[in-house]
Design an enzyme around this catalytic site. Structure first.
Site, PDB file in Angstrom:
ATOM      1  CG  PHE A 128      -1.572   1.039   1.130  1.00  0.00           C
ATOM      2  CD1 PHE A 128      -2.759   1.153  -0.273  1.00  0.00           C
ATOM      3  CD2 PHE A 128      -2.256   2.110   2.220  1.00  0.00           C
ATOM      4  CE1 PHE A 128      -3.788   2.218   0.255  1.00  0.00           C
ATOM      5  CE2 PHE A 128      -2.578   2.927   1.964  1.00  0.00           C
ATOM      6  CZ  PHE A 128      -3.557   3.116   1.190  1.00  0.00           C
ATOM      7  CG  ASP A 213       5.326   3.748   2.028  1.00  0.00           C
ATOM      8  OD1 ASP A 213       5.771   4.365   3.049  1.00  0.00           O
ATOM      9  OD2 ASP A 213       4.985   3.601   1.147  1.00  0.00           O
ATOM     10  CE  LYS A 242      -0.651   5.965   7.526  1.00  0.00           C
ATOM     11  NZ  LYS A 242      -0.435   5.737   6.455  1.00  0.00           N
TER      12      LYS A 242
HETATM   13  C1  LIG Z   1      -0.770   5.214   5.069  1.00  0.00           C
HETATM   14  C2  LIG Z   1       0.182   5.314   4.090  1.00  0.00           C
HETATM   15  C3  LIG Z   1       0.449   5.880   2.873  1.00  0.00           C
HETATM   16  C4  LIG Z   1      -0.379   7.000   2.428  1.00  0.00           C
HETATM   17  O1  LIG Z   1      -0.803   8.008   3.848  1.00  0.00           O
HETATM   18  P1  LIG Z   1      -1.573   9.024   3.869  1.00  0.00           P
HETATM   19  O2  LIG Z   1      -1.282   9.875   4.282  1.00  0.00           O
HETATM   20  O3  LIG Z   1      -2.951   8.642   3.362  1.00  0.00           O
HETATM   21  O4  LIG Z   1      -1.400   9.429   1.397  1.00  0.00           O
HETATM   22  C5  LIG Z   1       1.693   5.079   1.878  1.00  0.00           C
HETATM   23  N1  LIG Z   1       2.166   4.176   2.579  1.00  0.00           N
HETATM   24  C6  LIG Z   1       1.792   3.306   3.321  1.00  0.00           C
HETATM   25  C7  LIG Z   1       2.792   2.220   3.992  1.00  0.00           C
HETATM   26  C8  LIG Z   1       0.986   3.742   4.152  1.00  0.00           C
HETATM   27  O5  LIG Z   1       0.718   3.199   5.303  1.00  0.00           O
END
Ligand SMILES: *Cc1c(COP(=O)(O)O)cnc(C)c1O
Length: 388
Positions: A128, A213, A242
């Site tokens: 994701f 990521d 986050k």
């Molecule tokens: C939440 C998340 C995203 C996307 O972040 P948003 O602030 O919702 O755009 C991207 N990569 C990972 C691993 C995530 O958990």
């Protein structure tokens, strides 16, 4: 009827205030919040140091354009680079924007090097990376991309954990490998240290950039500032978001000097990214997280939590399949239905969130107390016992 576009299935509850690890609902009930806005409220709700930073900065200066120097931004960038592999940071507003920036930086690097054909990114099944178009097609989650074509090109996906498939997928056109150090939405799948070391090695051998990521697992969530710190490796590009804002929308992309060479004035931009108010909050969050002993405590509490959950797994082996994760990023894979089980613990006033593969995710704020973890354990124990 709600005037909000129905992109979420919302639980029928709303909150009037939050303090530390607790949320207080309009219905008068108090909940132990182990969602933390999905790994966002790293300092819990309304942490006094963060509140003060917002109050202080909002009286001085809230926003100016990136056309000008922003000292608060320089300060946060310096602290992030000082505490990581990175030489530079670019600020945006969300995780998806941070992963998009990572993709752009990787492609531009090879363009700048006179190898524009090296523009494809290898990703993994179950990934994701956010909800913008490129991030969607990078992750290639069929449910998420359905109806949103045409496809954004440039991504090659391989099964998670399949080393041979990964080696086969690498071609002369591969620019980068992009993967979450710990897959969050995908079900809290931890990439073992030796595999991270292997990824770094393959990238070096094949002249590929490594993008990790850390939007969910970064900024202390794993018990180290970055989850890849456990493997003692250095990636080239790392999107974060986050946890760094503690609830204020901040995204950032960390990059080393080598990978940064293509990004000159005009190659990227963000109207809001890195404004003085956001940066003051980011600095306040780091004040707490970088304090001596803070991360050690996250690691210790995470270990205690996981050990207690493993005891519950053994006690309810017909309902719990696996307990996994690092620090305070913990997943429980169930054999009973995860959505129904979340309803159960919700009735017992514990909030958690699901992940793929029938997993529930436990994401307490990083400031959580051992007594609060024990309270959560009691609720999970009781809920497992009562679940029919
Ligand atoms: C939440 C998340 C995203 C996307 O972040 P948003 O602030 O919702 O755009 C991207 N990569 C990972 C691993 C995530 O958990």
């Amino acid at each position: 009827m709600s005037a909000i576009l129905g992109t979420y299935n919302r639980k029928k509850i709303s909150f009037k205030k939050g303090k530390g690890a607790y949320l207080y609902a309009h219905n008068g009930k108090k909940y132990l919040d182990f969602v933390s806005g999905i790994a966002v409220n790293s300092l819990g709700h309304c942490h006094s140091h963060m509140v003060r930073a917002i109050q202080k900065q909002s009286k001085k200066l809230i926003h100016v354009s990136n056309a000008f120097e922003i000292p608060e931004q320089e300060k946060l960038a310096k602290r992030l680079t000082k505490n990581s592999f990175a030489d530079f940071v670019v600020f945006v507003n969300s995780g998806a924007e941070a992963t998009e920036a990572s993709i752009k930086i990787a492609r531009k690097y090879f363009f700048e090097k006179g190898m524009p054909h090296k523009n494809r990114i290898i990703t993994f099944e179950g990934a994701f990376h956010g909800r913008t178009l490129a991030a969607l097609f990078a992750a290639n989650n069929q449910e998420h991309i359905k109806g949103f074509g045409p496809k954004v090109e440039g991504f090659d996906q391989v099964p998670f954990g399949n080393h041979e498939a990964l080696k086969e997928a690498i071609t002369d056109n591969t620019a980068a490998i992009m993967v979450e150090t710990i897959l969050g939405e995908g079900g809290i799948k931890v990439i073992p240290n030796e595999c991270l070391i292997g990824l770094r090695k393959i990238c070096d051998e094949k002249n590929i950039l490594l993008i990790l990521d850390e939007v969910q697992c970064g900024i202390g969530r794993s018990g180290k500032l970055f989850a890849f710190d456990y493997a003692k490796i250095k990636p080239d590009i790392v999107p974060i978001a986050k946890g760094i804002g503690g609830g204020f929308p901040i995204g950032a992309c960390l990059v080393n000097k080598k990978a940064s060479i293509g990004m000159k004035p005009g190659t990227h931009g963000s109207t809001f990214g890195g404004n003085p108010l956001a940066m003051s909050v980011g600095n306040a969050v780091l004040d707490v997280i970088l304090k001596k002993g803070f991360l050690k405590n996250v690691e210790k509490n995470g270990k205690f939590f996981k050990d207690e959950l493993v005891k519950l797994k053994n006690k309810y082996h017909n309902k719990v399949i696996d307990v996994r994760g690092k620090g305070l990023l913990i997943g429980i894979k169930l054999s009973i239905n995860n959505t129904k089980f979340l309803d159960h613990i919700f009735k017992n006033k514990l909030l958690a969130v699901k992940a793929a593969g029938n997993v529930i995710r436990l994401l307490p704020p990083l400031i959580v107390k051992k007594s609060e973890i024990k309270q959560a354990i009691n609720i999970i124990d009781k809920s497992l016992k009562d679940f029919k």
